[in-house]
Every structure is written in structure tokens, then in C-alpha cells.
Design an enzyme around this catalytic site. Structure first.
Site, PDB file in Angstrom:
ATOM      1  CE  LYS A 114      -4.424  -1.631   1.695  1.00 47.36           C
ATOM      2  NZ  LYS A 114      -5.474  -1.507   2.711  1.00 47.36           N
ATOM      3  CE  LYS A 196      -5.456  -8.732  -2.531  1.00 50.76           C
ATOM      4  NZ  LYS A 196      -5.866  -8.344  -1.253  1.00 50.76           N
ATOM      5  CE  LYS A 199     -13.373  -5.025  -0.176  1.00 51.72           C
ATOM      6  NZ  LYS A 199     -12.161  -4.637   0.507  1.00 51.72           N
TER       7      LYS A 199
HETATM    8  P1  TYM Z   1     -10.676  -6.908   2.817  1.00 57.13           P
HETATM    9  O1  TYM Z   1     -11.773  -5.909   2.953  1.00 57.13           O
HETATM   10  O2  TYM Z   1      -9.587  -6.604   1.852  1.00 57.13           O
HETATM   11  O3  TYM Z   1     -11.269  -8.315   2.437  1.00 57.13           O
HETATM   12  C1  TYM Z   1     -12.331  -8.929   3.177  1.00 57.13           C
HETATM   13  C2  TYM Z   1     -12.074 -10.424   3.270  1.00 57.13           C
HETATM   14  O4  TYM Z   1     -11.997 -11.001   1.959  1.00 57.13           O
HETATM   15  C3  TYM Z   1     -10.788 -11.761   1.825  1.00 57.13           C
HETATM   16  N1  TYM Z   1     -10.312 -11.641   0.438  1.00 57.13           N
HETATM   17  C4  TYM Z   1     -10.141 -12.668  -0.394  1.00 57.13           C
HETATM   18  N2  TYM Z   1     -10.315 -13.994  -0.236  1.00 57.13           N
HETATM   19  C5  TYM Z   1     -10.049 -14.786  -1.298  1.00 57.13           C
HETATM   20  N3  TYM Z   1      -9.624 -14.333  -2.500  1.00 57.13           N
HETATM   21  C6  TYM Z   1      -9.427 -13.014  -2.713  1.00 57.13           C
HETATM   22  N4  TYM Z   1      -9.011 -12.549  -3.889  1.00 57.13           N
HETATM   23  C7  TYM Z   1      -9.692 -12.111  -1.623  1.00 57.13           C
HETATM   24  N5  TYM Z   1      -9.601 -10.769  -1.483  1.00 57.13           N
HETATM   25  C8  TYM Z   1      -9.985 -10.495  -0.215  1.00 57.13           C
HETATM   26  C9  TYM Z   1      -9.820 -11.095   2.790  1.00 57.13           C
HETATM   27  O5  TYM Z   1      -8.776 -11.974   3.149  1.00 57.13           O
HETATM   28  C10 TYM Z   1     -10.740 -10.755   3.939  1.00 57.13           C
HETATM   29  O6  TYM Z   1     -10.905 -11.878   4.791  1.00 57.13           O
HETATM   30  N6  TYM Z   1      -7.749  -6.020   6.811  1.00 57.13           N
HETATM   31  C11 TYM Z   1      -8.961  -6.692   6.351  1.00 57.13           C
HETATM   32  C12 TYM Z   1     -10.204  -6.282   7.111  1.00 57.13           C
HETATM   33  C13 TYM Z   1     -10.129  -6.475   8.587  1.00 57.13           C
HETATM   34  C14 TYM Z   1     -10.194  -7.712   9.293  1.00 57.13           C
HETATM   35  C15 TYM Z   1     -10.130  -7.378  10.660  1.00 57.13           C
HETATM   36  C16 TYM Z   1     -10.281  -9.049   8.882  1.00 57.13           C
HETATM   37  C17 TYM Z   1     -10.034  -5.479   9.516  1.00 57.13           C
HETATM   38  N7  TYM Z   1     -10.025  -6.030  10.739  1.00 57.13           N
HETATM   39  C18 TYM Z   1     -10.132  -8.355  11.662  1.00 57.13           C
HETATM   40  C19 TYM Z   1     -10.298 -10.022   9.882  1.00 57.13           C
HETATM   41  C20 TYM Z   1     -10.229  -9.682  11.235  1.00 57.13           C
HETATM   42  C21 TYM Z   1      -9.176  -6.374   4.888  1.00 57.13           C
HETATM   43  O7  TYM Z   1      -8.682  -5.400   4.376  1.00 57.13           O
HETATM   44  O8  TYM Z   1     -10.055  -7.220   4.250  1.00 57.13           O
END
Ligand code: TYM
Length: 333
Positions: A114, A196, A199
Site C-alpha cells: 500500500k 489476487k 475489489k
Molecule cells: P478486505 O476488505 O480486503 O477483504 C475482506 C475479506 O476477503 C478476503 N479476500 C479474499 N479472499 C479470497 N480471495 C481473494 N481474492 C480475496 N480478497 C480479499 C480477505 O482476506 C478478507 O478476509 N484487513 C482486512 C479487514 C479487517 C479484518 C479485521 C479481517 C479489519 N479487521 C479483523 C479479519 C479480522 C481487509 O482489508 O479485508
């Protein structure tokens, strides 16, 4: 009876979630909610580590809240809320900052990625983002954290912080475990299967958004990058594009990848890609319409958000008090 374990996870409202978010994480939110106490957060406080337009962030937070609810976690067992509605996250984050090392945060690959992407805004929030994530999880005594593979390093840091804190003050925190699906933990971009699915990808051909309509989904699958040859065979290293589509198809239909190979033996990529689009739409269409119903009733959405934030805060409060006492703060009268 053993008390049900607690599950926590979060998703950022920076863009509409993709089928990658769904297959990697949201589908497990739902599965776990059948027999666990679940706390799921729309993490808008994480989102502002990258500059956001305020109106867009507000709209997205509502949209993502509705989408996660539309996936259908068991309401009786689930508190789904917006992170900034529960200020305990910020308070615990501050405390945990003092138990997290600069070197640990410097090694976080997501911070490095990032920082490279937002070189003009490498702010302190971006750097301590994983501490806030640890606070999210530890605040609810979570045992299980359903995530995709890209969040594994952050979860390991959360565990290290909990273990370090417990080593100093006794067993204050539950040490959480991650839950990453064997298949679907890393759904790849349709446009470039070496990255990957994201979004926030500027190229919409790379992802299937959970709000894409049927035609768009089918078009995107038709145009997905595949590999040379014509055999539908699961081989992520040799055939990353086809294997990624097979993963999506397998998870959307409940089949395993061997069954998928057999089903499309001798048919070539054309028919297969068409079927992937249909299957993806089959899973997303009911979620889409349920989410539209929820966003179409803003007053009800507000009530749900307020109620759920209250439920989350009621779990977080006693945990935060435990931590406050452990570090030596005076009780709050
Ligand atoms: P975020 O918003 O990027 O993504 C949400 C969840 O989706 C999963 N994910 C994926 N899984 C499979 N294939 C992909 N291409 C893919 N892209 C995203 C992510 O692994 C995630 O589980 N930092 C986190 C949000 C967060 C969080 C937490 C998660 C904040 N606090 C505490 C777990 C526990 C994030 O940016 O997820």
C-alpha cells in the site's frame, strides 16, 4: 454444554466486495454463524488509512453492510455492525500500539504494497493498520477468524500481540486462530491470474463484483484470461487462469475440482467459461436482490446498524475493562 466459540471478522467498505471476498471469507461468515457467536464488522476506520471521499464512504458502508447481511449469517447468532460505531476499537488499538514493535509493522507485506501504491500518503494510520486489526479481533475474545490468505500475516501479528500481552499480564486475551478455506483462500484476477482478485482493481475486468448483473458476470467470465491449450484441468502453477475459474465454479456448485474436470472433458474453454458465469450468477443473484431490498429501506438499515452496534459494544465493553485494569488505568466511574 461447551460454550459456543466466538468468531470475528471484518471487511473494508472501500469498494463493492467481489466474488473473491465472498468465496474466501463471507461464505465462511455464514457457515460459522450456524453454531457460533459471530461478530462481523464493516471496518470503515481501516478504510480511511487511504484517502476516501466522505459521501462515498458513507454510501459504501451501508452497501457493504447490506451485502454482508444479505449473504445470510444467522441473525440470532450474529452482530454485524459498523466499526466506527463502537469506539472501543480505537481505545484498544492505542493500548496495543504499546505492545507492537516498529520492526514487526515494517515487515507487513500489505503495508509495503500500500505504501508503494499510495506513495504520496504513507500515513501513521496505514502503518498501524494491523494493530487496529488485532484490536478488532482481541476485543471480542474471538477464537476463530475467517479470512482469505492475504490476511494471514495480519492474523499472525494479532496472535503475537495477544501472546506478548498475556505473557506480561496473565491470560487477558484469547489467542485467535485463522480459518482460511483450502480452496478459495486466494481467488485470482480474471484479467491477470498472477494477482489476487481485488475489489479496488482499477480494471473492472479483473473481478466479479457482488453487485454485477448477470450479463456483466457472464461477459467477464467469457473474457477471463485462460492458458494455452484447451483442457479443463486443475493445475494452479501450470494453468493458473483455468484453475482459478475451476475454483470459482467448484465453490459455486459445491463440486470438487476433479468432478469439474470430468464434467468438461473434451469440451474446451468456451462452454466451461459460460458455465462459470452461470454458476457465479446463480450464487450472487439472490444475495444481490436481498441486498437491494435492504438498501431500499434506509430506516430499517439504520435500525439494524444501531441495534447490532449495541450488541457488539456489549461484548467489547467487559473485555476492554479487563485490559484497562491489566495495564493500570484507574476504573472509570
Ligand atoms: P478486505 O476488505 O480486503 O477483504 C475482506 C475479506 O476477503 C478476503 N479476500 C479474499 N479472499 C479470497 N480471495 C481473494 N481474492 C480475496 N480478497 C480479499 C480477505 O482476506 C478478507 O478476509 N484487513 C482486512 C479487514 C479487517 C479484518 C479485521 C479481517 C479489519 N479487521 C479483523 C479479519 C479480522 C481487509 O482489508 O479485508
Amino acid at each position: 454444554m461447551e460454550q459456543a466459540k466466538t468468531v470475528f471478522s471484518g471487511i473494508q467498505p472501500t469498494a463493492v466486495p467481489t466474488i473473491g471476498n465472498y468465496l474466501g471469507a463471507l461464505s465462511n461468515y455464514v457457515a460459522l454463524s450456524k453454531n457460533h457467536r459471530c461478530v462481523y464488522s464493516i471496518v470503515d476506520m481501516h478504510a480511511i488509512t487511504v484517502r476516501q471521499d466522505p459521501e462515498t464512504l458513507r454510501r459504501r458502508a451501508r452497501e457493504v453492510f447490506a451485502l454482508v447481511m444479505a449473504c445470510g449469517p444467522e441473525p440470532a447468532n450474529t452482530a454485524l455492525y459498523v466499526q466506527s460505531h463502537v469506539p472501543a476499537h480505537a481505545e484498544l488499538c492505542w493500548i496495543l500500539n504499546n505492545f507492537t514493535m516498529f520492526g514487526e509493522l515494517s515487515r507487513m507485506t500489505q503495508f509495503k504494497d500500500k505504501s508503494a501504491k499510495h506513495a504520496d500518503n504513507i500515513n501513521a494510520g496505514l502503518f498501524i493498520y494491523p494493530v487496529l486489526q488485532a484490536a478488532d479481533i482481541l476485543l471480542y475474545d474471538a477464537h476463530i477468524v475467517p479470512i482469505g490468505e492475504d490476511q494471514k500475516q495480519h492474523l499472525e501479528l494479532a496472535r503475537d500481540i495477544a501472546i506478548r500481552f498475556n505473557g506480561i499480564y496473565g491470560d487477558v486475551f484469547v489467542v485467535p486462530e485463522h480459518l482460511i478455506p483450502k480452496l478459495g483462500g486466494r481467488i485470482m484476477s480474471l484479467a491477470d491470474p498472477s494477482h489476487k482478485m481485488d475489489k479496488s482493481d482499477p480494471n473492472p475486468a479483473g473481478y466479479i463484483s457482488m453487485l454485477d448483473d448477470r450479463d456483466t458476470i457472464i461477459k467477464k467470465c467469457r473474457r477471463a484470461v485462460t492458458d494455452s491449450g484447451s483442457e479443463v484441468r486443475y493445475d494452479p502453477a501450470g494453468k493458473p487462469g483455468v484453475s482459478n475459474l475451476m475454483t470459482i465454479y467448484a465453490l459455486c456448485t459445491g463440486k470438487d475440482t476433479d468432478a469439474v474436470s470430468r464434467e468438461f472433458a473434451g469440451q474446451g474453454y468456451g462452454a466451461f467459461k459460460e458455465a462459470v458465469g452461470e454458476a457465479a450468477d446463480g450464487v450472487l443473484a439472490p444475495i444481490r436482490s436481498k441486498a437491494a431490498e435492504l438498501t431500499g429501506d434506509p430506516a430499517r438499515l439504520d435500525t439494524l446498524m444501531a441495534e447490532n452496534a449495541g450488541r457488539a459494544a456489549a461484548i467489547a465493553g467487559p473485555v476492554l475493562n479487563r485490559v484497562r485494569e491489566a495495564v493500570g488505568f484507574l476504573p472509570r466511574k
